[in-house]
Design a protein around this motif. Sequence first.
Motif, PDB file in Angstrom:
ATOM      1  N   HIS A  35       0.723  -0.661  -0.152  1.00  0.00           N
ATOM      2  CA  HIS A  35       0.072  -0.004  -0.110  1.00  0.00           C
ATOM      3  C   HIS A  35       0.934   1.493   0.101  1.00  0.00           C
ATOM      4  CE1 HIS A  35       0.933  -0.156   4.373  1.00  0.00           C
ATOM      5  NE2 HIS A  35       1.154   1.092   4.045  1.00  0.00           N
ATOM      6  N   GLU A  38       2.187   1.045  -3.816  1.00  0.00           N
ATOM      7  CA  GLU A  38       1.422   0.345  -5.564  1.00  0.00           C
ATOM      8  C   GLU A  38       0.427   1.807  -5.605  1.00  0.00           C
ATOM      9  OE1 GLU A  38      -1.982  -2.918  -5.525  1.00  0.00           O
ATOM     10  OE2 GLU A  38      -2.407  -1.826  -3.812  1.00  0.00           O
ATOM     11  N   LYS A  39       0.288   3.042  -4.939  1.00  0.00           N
ATOM     12  CA  LYS A  39      -0.322   4.053  -6.423  1.00  0.00           C
ATOM     13  C   LYS A  39       0.332   4.451  -7.225  1.00  0.00           C
ATOM     14  CE  LYS A  39      -3.045   8.867  -6.375  1.00  0.00           C
ATOM     15  NZ  LYS A  39      -2.732   8.721  -7.191  1.00  0.00           N
TER      16      LYS A  39
END
Length: 174
Positions: A35, A38-39
């Motif tokens: 997390h 990941e973006k």
Amino acid sequence: MKVLMVFDQTQAGLGGKESPDLAMGGKPMAIGSCHMFEKTLTDMGGSICATLYCGDGTFAQDPDTNGKRFAAMSKKLNPDVVICGPCFNYGNYGKMAAKTAQTINELTDIPAFAIMSEECGTAIDEFKNHVTILKMPKKGGTGLPQSLAMMCEFALKLAKKEDVSDMIKEYAYH
């Protein structure tokens, strides 16, 4: 770009120092500390196809065999690149990540690298001449977003088979 992650029990979100005996396994998705980047990876056109994991104690019992198991699983999943880390300052994970990346590079055509902080000095000293190990801050250190973005950019360049020599000079341990 399909990215395969290799985590220890802590980064996989499946336990901490009390769970070094976690069996090797995997999930066909991003788990644990994915997390955090990941973006960024998605914005660059990448996606995490799977996350492999193993307790650092389990791995340390037989690093050669376990590295080969990770390489075989990588071959089966066929990602464009494998990221072993981020290890932060977890020394045992640093050794696992570097050994795994080295073994994947030796036994497959899939490019793999590790990323860890200087506190993983034993792993860095042992493996820096055999596999690319990128620099990052320790857990809680400054510069984490920048180092994770650099990790994603490096993975993308490897996947596209672009020249990474300048990035290695600037961001890897020598």
